[in-house]
Structures are given as structure tokens and as C-alpha cells.
Design a protein around this motif. Structure first.
Motif, PDB file in Angstrom:
ATOM      1  N   MET A   1       0.849  -1.189   0.000  1.00  0.00           N
ATOM      2  CA  MET A   1       0.000   0.000   0.000  1.00  0.00           C
ATOM      3  C   MET A   1       0.887   1.243   0.000  1.00  0.00           C
ATOM      4  O   MET A   1       1.819   1.336   0.790  1.00  0.00           O
ATOM      5  CB  MET A   1      -0.869  -0.027   1.255  1.00  0.00           C
ATOM      6  CG  MET A   1      -1.829   1.120   1.368  1.00  0.00           C
ATOM      7  SD  MET A   1      -2.827   0.947   2.873  1.00  0.00           S
ATOM      8  CE  MET A   1      -1.589   1.244   4.132  1.00  0.00           C
ATOM      9  N   ALA A   2       0.618   2.176  -0.908  1.00  0.00           N
ATOM     10  CA  ALA A   2       1.444   3.381  -0.966  1.00  0.00           C
ATOM     11  C   ALA A   2       0.893   4.465  -0.053  1.00  0.00           C
ATOM     12  O   ALA A   2       1.603   5.376   0.349  1.00  0.00           O
ATOM     13  CB  ALA A   2       1.525   3.899  -2.390  1.00  0.00           C
ATOM     14  N   HIS A   3      -0.377   4.370   0.259  1.00  0.00           N
ATOM     15  CA  HIS A   3      -0.982   5.428   1.047  1.00  0.00           C
ATOM     16  C   HIS A   3      -2.185   4.889   1.817  1.00  0.00           C
ATOM     17  O   HIS A   3      -2.881   4.008   1.336  1.00  0.00           O
ATOM     18  CB  HIS A   3      -1.430   6.579   0.136  1.00  0.00           C
ATOM     19  CG  HIS A   3      -1.507   7.885   0.851  1.00  0.00           C
ATOM     20  ND1 HIS A   3      -2.585   8.228   1.616  1.00  0.00           N
ATOM     21  CD2 HIS A   3      -0.630   8.905   0.937  1.00  0.00           C
ATOM     22  CE1 HIS A   3      -2.361   9.430   2.149  1.00  0.00           C
ATOM     23  NE2 HIS A   3      -1.181   9.861   1.746  1.00  0.00           N
ATOM     24  N   THR A   4      -2.414   5.435   3.011  1.00  0.00           N
ATOM     25  CA  THR A   4      -3.539   4.940   3.812  1.00  0.00           C
ATOM     26  C   THR A   4      -4.874   5.425   3.257  1.00  0.00           C
ATOM     27  O   THR A   4      -5.890   4.759   3.413  1.00  0.00           O
ATOM     28  CB  THR A   4      -3.418   5.410   5.280  1.00  0.00           C
ATOM     29  OG1 THR A   4      -3.188   6.816   5.273  1.00  0.00           O
ATOM     30  CG2 THR A   4      -2.289   4.706   5.977  1.00  0.00           C
TER      31      THR A   4
ATOM     32  N   PRO B   1       8.086   6.632   1.047  1.00  0.00           N
ATOM     33  CA  PRO B   1       6.953   7.254   0.350  1.00  0.00           C
ATOM     34  C   PRO B   1       6.490   8.494   1.087  1.00  0.00           C
ATOM     35  O   PRO B   1       6.360   8.476   2.307  1.00  0.00           O
ATOM     36  CB  PRO B   1       5.871   6.171   0.396  1.00  0.00           C
ATOM     37  CG  PRO B   1       6.613   4.890   0.605  1.00  0.00           C
ATOM     38  CD  PRO B   1       7.820   5.237   1.429  1.00  0.00           C
ATOM     39  N   ASP B   2       6.226   9.581   0.358  1.00  0.00           N
ATOM     40  CA  ASP B   2       5.773  10.813   1.002  1.00  0.00           C
ATOM     41  C   ASP B   2       4.318  10.650   1.426  1.00  0.00           C
ATOM     42  O   ASP B   2       3.436  10.508   0.574  1.00  0.00           O
ATOM     43  CB  ASP B   2       5.915  11.998   0.041  1.00  0.00           C
ATOM     44  CG  ASP B   2       5.734  13.319   0.794  1.00  0.00           C
ATOM     45  OD1 ASP B   2       4.836  13.375   1.663  1.00  0.00           O
ATOM     46  OD2 ASP B   2       6.480  14.272   0.525  1.00  0.00           O
ATOM     47  N   PRO B   3       4.073  10.673   2.740  1.00  0.00           N
ATOM     48  CA  PRO B   3       2.700  10.446   3.203  1.00  0.00           C
ATOM     49  C   PRO B   3       1.770  11.624   2.906  1.00  0.00           C
ATOM     50  O   PRO B   3       0.546  11.482   2.994  1.00  0.00           O
ATOM     51  CB  PRO B   3       2.869  10.247   4.714  1.00  0.00           C
ATOM     52  CG  PRO B   3       4.145  10.939   5.056  1.00  0.00           C
ATOM     53  CD  PRO B   3       5.014  10.870   3.841  1.00  0.00           C
ATOM     54  N   ASP B   4       2.337  12.775   2.531  1.00  0.00           N
ATOM     55  CA  ASP B   4       1.506  13.951   2.258  1.00  0.00           C
ATOM     56  C   ASP B   4       0.965  13.961   0.826  1.00  0.00           C
ATOM     57  O   ASP B   4       0.154  14.814   0.480  1.00  0.00           O
ATOM     58  CB  ASP B   4       2.316  15.242   2.457  1.00  0.00           C
ATOM     59  CG  ASP B   4       2.573  15.509   3.928  1.00  0.00           C
ATOM     60  OD1 ASP B   4       1.904  14.884   4.770  1.00  0.00           O
ATOM     61  OD2 ASP B   4       3.456  16.328   4.217  1.00  0.00           O
ATOM     62  N   LEU B   5       1.477  13.057  -0.004  1.00  0.00           N
ATOM     63  CA  LEU B   5       1.062  13.071  -1.415  1.00  0.00           C
ATOM     64  C   LEU B   5       0.361  11.777  -1.786  1.00  0.00           C
ATOM     65  O   LEU B   5       0.722  10.709  -1.299  1.00  0.00           O
ATOM     66  CB  LEU B   5       2.288  13.246  -2.311  1.00  0.00           C
ATOM     67  CG  LEU B   5       2.828  14.657  -2.377  1.00  0.00           C
ATOM     68  CD1 LEU B   5       4.220  14.642  -3.000  1.00  0.00           C
ATOM     69  CD2 LEU B   5       1.913  15.568  -3.179  1.00  0.00           C
ATOM     70  N   LEU B   6      -0.622  11.902  -2.667  1.00  0.00           N
ATOM     71  CA  LEU B   6      -1.349  10.721  -3.112  1.00  0.00           C
ATOM     72  C   LEU B   6      -0.740  10.203  -4.410  1.00  0.00           C
ATOM     73  O   LEU B   6      -0.151  10.966  -5.174  1.00  0.00           O
ATOM     74  CB  LEU B   6      -2.816  11.089  -3.330  1.00  0.00           C
ATOM     75  CG  LEU B   6      -3.528  11.389  -2.003  1.00  0.00           C
ATOM     76  CD1 LEU B   6      -4.745  12.251  -2.228  1.00  0.00           C
ATOM     77  CD2 LEU B   6      -3.882  10.087  -1.289  1.00  0.00           C
ATOM     78  N   PRO B   7      -0.879   8.912  -4.649  1.00  0.00           N
ATOM     79  CA  PRO B   7      -0.342   8.365  -5.897  1.00  0.00           C
ATOM     80  C   PRO B   7      -1.126   8.856  -7.111  1.00  0.00           C
ATOM     81  O   PRO B   7      -2.201   9.437  -6.970  1.00  0.00           O
ATOM     82  CB  PRO B   7      -0.520   6.850  -5.721  1.00  0.00           C
ATOM     83  CG  PRO B   7      -1.506   6.664  -4.638  1.00  0.00           C
ATOM     84  CD  PRO B   7      -1.483   7.889  -3.788  1.00  0.00           C
ATOM     85  N   VAL B   8      -0.540   8.631  -8.290  1.00  0.00           N
ATOM     86  CA  VAL B   8      -1.193   9.010  -9.539  1.00  0.00           C
ATOM     87  C   VAL B   8      -1.298   7.761 -10.406  1.00  0.00           C
ATOM     88  O   VAL B   8      -0.373   6.949 -10.460  1.00  0.00           O
ATOM     89  CB  VAL B   8      -0.397  10.117 -10.259  1.00  0.00           C
ATOM     90  CG1 VAL B   8      -0.918  10.327 -11.678  1.00  0.00           C
ATOM     91  CG2 VAL B   8      -0.470  11.423  -9.472  1.00  0.00           C
ATOM     92  N   THR B   9      -2.440   7.595 -11.036  1.00  0.00           N
ATOM     93  CA  THR B   9      -2.615   6.452 -11.923  1.00  0.00           C
ATOM     94  C   THR B   9      -2.819   6.938 -13.354  1.00  0.00           C
ATOM     95  O   THR B   9      -3.323   8.035 -13.574  1.00  0.00           O
ATOM     96  CB  THR B   9      -3.848   5.611 -11.518  1.00  0.00           C
ATOM     97  OG1 THR B   9      -5.003   6.454 -11.566  1.00  0.00           O
ATOM     98  CG2 THR B   9      -3.689   5.056 -10.119  1.00  0.00           C
ATOM     99  N   ALA B  10      -2.374   6.139 -14.297  1.00  0.00           N
ATOM    100  CA  ALA B  10      -2.561   6.469 -15.712  1.00  0.00           C
ATOM    101  C   ALA B  10      -3.084   5.230 -16.425  1.00  0.00           C
ATOM    102  O   ALA B  10      -2.495   4.151 -16.308  1.00  0.00           O
ATOM    103  CB  ALA B  10      -1.240   6.906 -16.332  1.00  0.00           C
TER     104      ALA B  10
END
Lengths: 96, 492
Positions: free
Chosen positions: A52-55, B289-298
Motif C-alpha cells: 500500500m502506498a498510502h492509507t 513514500p511521502d505520506p503527504d502526497l497521493l499516488p497518480v494512476t494512468a
């Protein structure tokens, strides 16, 4: 695993922290306890669990490329330990 | 050219500032040259509790570039913190991409019209999006003991484009950079201004030296501080020689004791590289991983729509121009390398005069020369393609010769007039065919020696007559004088 003093010295040095011998001993003991506590997670079987990359179950949160006001310079520099009229001042940076 | 004693192995890391209005994670301006510390906010100066939000346009420009570089675009990408302490990095970490970059495994084709090396595909390891640091200034002249920090640049979006170690010479490195810059310019993702730091190049270089059956590798050196493509070329030449000499004096292999990677800076004054701080191990950056940023999907559909909107890129455009206008590959290369606006001018000109080769020659010989003299770009060129097209049509019709037409173009620029007006002003009128013939008869009668030469087939002798004809009437067409004189001599 148990944390060595050398490990803590390295981490401290990367964080630009200077520790006395006494602090180093205390930190080594305390950090070791923290790691042991977190290490309990290793008891769980996580095979078949997706990383998981983010909660938050969210993705693709963007802001539009629209200009907003920046801080006034005096406000930006307000917390600087040392400054001149325009810039933050820091001890000389060697090399680049 | 290439030294047979060793093979040079080069990989390049290019950081390019993306052309957005605002920074990567906040909405402060990215414009260059503002008063120090007037373009910052709590996000980009790393105040506790501030939250970064990804700039939609920065991601879009990064994706566009990655697709144009033939990269694979993973469905999922995220951002990581790269921790290190430096006064120009107020957060204490850079927001970059570690294990899941937004693109990887692409390629860029390079070629050399002069044939210095074979056309080849240079692998792109990855292209990822990260934020820029601020600027440190040390003013030694003022005797100041402190460094001054300007954080205006902090947080500006950068695309880091990492090549595979596929380059084999300084020439190839230069060609790769030129082609990459051209591509970025065509895409409109960056102004690529090296003086303003919009494009920065670091190089990794080492040598593979044949040792009988096996190959020995010299320790890898990362070269920094190169402020122009020419500096990159020179630094790489210097560094290859330096490593070879160092190897001959004391053969140390990559990975053996003393054979670790080092960083050297290019000194443009001295034309040498100098050792810099030892490179920290990658793990020392303690990425997470930066917990302040959300991932991006394409999705595949996203990527397909970006690909569909790219327009014709330099490599394809060279082929198209050569084919469509019947010009040489070399000429197509020169035109395309000048950028999209010049190509548009050329295409309009070719259509206006209905002659691609003539248009190509005039653009390369005259338009580019004049632009250079004016220190202007094609958008500022005072003669439109349609107006120049008129002039080229007069040449094609034989109303004026090429040399005289150059005077007309200058007059068109000076007086801001049309081709017809400029020709009238210069007194150029089409010389009547019967006038031409009587002029030629006079000349032949006055030059019996030339007539004798022509009878013996020494056709070059006609040159003297053309010179005399032009003196009598500057508007005569040399080609016509030549053919009429030769015809008349035959009849004698």
C-alpha cells in the motif's frame, strides 16, 4: 535485530545531530525499543497482501496551475535566525 | 576519432524545468529573475503543517515528455522523500520518485548528418518528476562570511531524464542533448534555457579498457557544473583522457579498493574537472513514500490520448519534409533543427512558390543569414512567407536572377514592400526578348576572341559576355544571355 551505537551515530550524523556519549547511549536504548515494538508486525503473515502506498484510498488529486499570492518577503524571512533585507543567511556553504 | 585502446561509456542525467505558471506542490510563481524570496509560501519553504498538492499541468507536461521519449507509463506512480541536509533545501528532503517512477524504458534516436557515428537509439532509463531546490549565493567580493539563500526556485517542477549508459563519445553526448532539447522545444514543455538553469546536465562516464580476453572498467565519475552543451562535450573529452592517463599510471578498477564512484566539477576557465565531495550512498538518502502526497494512476486510454496529441515530432518531421518537398535529408535536418516556427515558414514558402528545393535553399542561405544578422527569430522576420514566395516565383519565371533577387529581398526588408514594388524601385524590369538578342549580337561583334573560343567549345568564355551584359543592363538574366549567345554563335 538490535540497534548498535554505530547505527545511531550514523543516523545522527545524517540528521546533522551531535550527541554526547550519554545521549548516544540513551538514544540507542530508546530507538532499539521503538524498533522492537514495530518489529512485532513481522509476526503477521502478509503474503498475498498488496503493498500500500498510502492509507487514504485516493489517487489523482491535483490542483490547477493557477497563480496565488506568495508570502510577503518579511513574513517569509520572519523566522530566520539570521537574515538581511532580501535573503536568509547561513554559515558559508563550501563547494557546491 | 575513437581510441581503439578503450571504449568510453557515458550516461546523461538531464534536469529540465517544466514550463508551468506555478510550482510543483504549491501555487507560487515559477518565473525567473524576481526579487529574492518573493515567490515562496509555507509549502515551498517547508513550514510544519503545510500540505503539498500536485500541479496538474506539471504532471501533464511530464507525461507528454515521457510518452514522446517512447517510455512505458506504469499504471501506478508515487512520490518519495529523498532526505539530505543543505541550506537551499528548507524541507530537509526533496520530493522525488524512487522505486515507482512515472515512466521508464524509453529511447531517443540520435544521428549525425555528417556521419561521425551511426544512427542509434539511446535508451532512456526513466523520466521522473521532482521539485527543485533554492539557490545559495556566496558573495566573496563583499567579504561576507555568510551565504545568502534565495528560495524562489524552491519547488519548481523538474523532470529528471536519465539515459542508459549507451553513449560512446562526447560527439554522441552532444547529439543526444541537442536532439533532446529540440524534442522538448517541439513539445513546448520547457524553454530549455541553460543560462537560467532551465536545463541542467550531469554526466556519468567511465572507460572500458581491453585487457587481453577481458575488459576492465575504470571507476565511474559523475561530472557536474557544465553550463553549456559545448562544456559537456569538452568536459567529457577531458575526463575520458584523464581516466585513461590515470589508468595507465595506476590501474584501479571500478569496485576494487579505491575504485568507487566519485564526483568531479567542470572548471570552464581551466578546462579541467576537479574532484568534489564523495557521493553519498543511495541508501543514505533514506527514501520513503511521502505520506503527504497521493499516488497518480494512468490508464492506457490516458496514455493513448497524450500520444495522439503530440503532433509531428522532429524525427518524423525530417522524413516528412524530405519526402514531401524533395529536399535532401541534410537540408530537412537543418530546417527541423531550427524549430517548429521556422519549419512552418518553410512549408508556407514552399507552397507559395511551388518549389520545395528553392524554398529550402532560400530559407537556409538567406532567411537564416538575415535572422542571424538581425539577431531575431522567424516570428520577427519582416518578410512573410507569402511575400518571399512572390519573389521566388519571379526567379522561377526567369524575370530576375538569384543574385539580383537577394538585393530585392534586402529592399523588401528595408522598405517593407512587396517583391514587385522592390523590383520596380530597383529598376528591375523584365528585359524584352528582342532587346536581349540585339544586346547579345552587339557583344559578340565587339568580342571576336570570345566568339572564337565558343566555336572551339570553350563554353566558359561566355562568362565575360555576361559580365559586360550586366554592366549595360543590371536586369538581364545571365542564364538567358548565355543561351542566346551560344545559339547565335552556332548560327554564325
Amino acid at each position: 535485530m538490535s540497534l548498535s551505537k554505530a547505527d545511531v551515530e550514523k543516523v545522527a550524523s545524517l540528521a546533522r545531530l551531535k550527541l554526547t556519549d550519554e545521549e548516544l547511549s540513551t538514544m540507542t536504548r530508546q530507538l532499539d525499543q521503538v524498533i522492537q515494538y514495530v518489529q512485532q508486525l513481522e509476526e503477521l503473515d502478509t503474503s498475498g497482501v498488496q503493498p500500500m502506498a498510502h492509507t487514504a484510498d485516493l489517487a489523482n488529486v491535483f490542483a490547477d496551475d493557477l497563480l496565488r499570492a506568495s508570502l510577503p518577503r518579511d513574513a517569509a524571512l520572519a523566522n530566520a535566525p539570521k537574515r538581511d533585507d532580501e535573503c536568509y543567511l547561513v554559515p558559508p556553504v563550501l563547494g557546491d | 576519432m575513437t581510441n581503439t585502446a578503450y571504449e568510453t561509456i557515458i550516461g546523461l542525467e538531464v534536469h529540465v524545468q517544466l514550463q508551468t505558471n506555478t510550482k510543483l506542490f504549491c501555487r507560487c510563481s515559477t518565473s525567473f529573475g524576481a526579487e529574492p524570496n518573493t515567490q515562496t509560501c509555507p509549502v515551498c519553504i517547508g513550514m510544519p503543517g503545510s500540505l503539498p498538492v500536485m500541479n496538474r499541468q506539471a504532471y501533464a507536461l511530464g507525461l507528454k515528455t515521457a510518452v514522446a521519449l517512447n517510455c512505458q507509463i506504469p499504471e501506478f506512480t508515487k512520490w518519495d522523500r529523498k532526505q539530505y541536509f543543505y541550506p537551499d533545501l528548507p524541507k530537509g528532503y526533496q520530493i522525488s520518485q524512487f522505486d515507482l517512477p512515472m515512466s521508464e524504458h524509453g529511447w531517443l534516436e540520435i544521428s549525425d548528418p555528417k556521419g561521425a557515428f551511426e544512427t542509434k537509439k539511446i535508451g532512456i532509463t526513466r523520466a521522473h518528476l521532482e521539485d527543485d531546490a533554492g539557490k545559495s549565493m556566496h558573495d566573496e567580493a563583499a567579504g561576507r562570511s555568510d551565504s545568502r539563500i534565495d528560495l524562489n526556485r524552491t519547488g519548481t517542477p523538474l523532470l529528471e531524464i536519465v539515459s542508459d549508459p549507451d553513449l560512446r563519445s562526447a560527439d554522441e553526448a552532444r547529439a543526444y542533448l541537442s536532439e533532446l532539447k529540440l524534442l522538448l522545444t517541439y513539445l513546448g514543455v520547457s524553454d530549455c534555457n541553460m543560462q537560467e538553469g532551465s536545463l541542467r546536465v550531469d554526466a556519468n562516464i567511465n572507460l572500458h579498457i581491453a585487457q587481453g580476453e577481458r575488459t576492465a572498467a575504470t571507476p565511474i565519475v559523475e561530472v557536474k557544473n557544465m553550463n553549456s552543451f559545448r562544456a559537456v562535450e569538452r568536459a567529457l573529452r577531458f575526463e575520458a583522457n584523464r581516466q585513461f592517463e590515470s589508468w595507465q599510471a595506476n590501474p584501479v578498477e571500478l569496485g576494487s579498493p579505491g575504485g568507487h564512484k566519485t564526483t568531479r566539477g567542470w572548471d570552464d576557465q581551466m578546462q579541467i574537472t576537479r574532484i568534489q565531495r564523495e557521493k553519498e550512498e543511495s541508501s543514505d538518502y533514506r527514501y520513503f513514500p511521502d505520506p503527504d502526497l497521493l499516488p497518480v494512476t494512468a490508464t492506457e486510454a490516458d496514455v493513448a490520448s497524450v500520444r495522439g496529441a503530440l503532433g509531428e515530432l522532429p524525427a518524423a518531421l525530417r522524413v516528412t519534409l524530405a519526402k514531401k518537398y524533395g529536399i535532401d535529408a541534410y537540408d530537412a535536418d537543418v530546417l527541423v533543427n531550427q524549430g517548429r516556427p521556422l519549419v512552418a515558414y518553410f512549408e508556407e514558402l514552399a507552397a507559395a512558390c511551388d518549389d520545395g528545393r528553392r524554398a529550402s535553399n532560400w530559407v537556409q542561405q538567406d532567411v537564416l543569414r538575415l535572422l542571424n544578422e538581425m539577431d531575431a527569430t522567424i516570428d520577427q522576420f519582416p518578410v512573410t512567407a507569402a511575400a518571399l514566395g512572390e519573389l521566388l516565383k519571379f526567379i522561377a519565371a526567369g524575370d530576375i536572377d538569384n543574385t539580383r533577387a537577394k538585393d530585392v529581398l534586402q529592399e523588401m526588408i528595408d522598405a517593407q514592400s512587396s517583391a514587385a514594388e522592390a523590383m520596380a524601385k530597383l529598376g528591375i524590369e523584365k528585359v524584352d526578348a528582342s532587346d536581349l538578342e540585339s544586346l547579345c549580337r552587339e557583344l559578340l561583334a565587339a568580342n571576336p576572341a570570345v566568339v572564337a573560343d565558343l566555336k572551339e567549345g570553350k563554353m566558359k568564355a561566355v562568362g565575360a559576355l555576361i559580365g559586360q551584359a550586366k554592366k549595360q543592363n543590371p536586369n538581364v538574366n545571365p542564364a538567358q544571355i548565355k543561351s542566346i549567345c551560344i545559339e547565335l554563335v552556332k548560327q554564325l
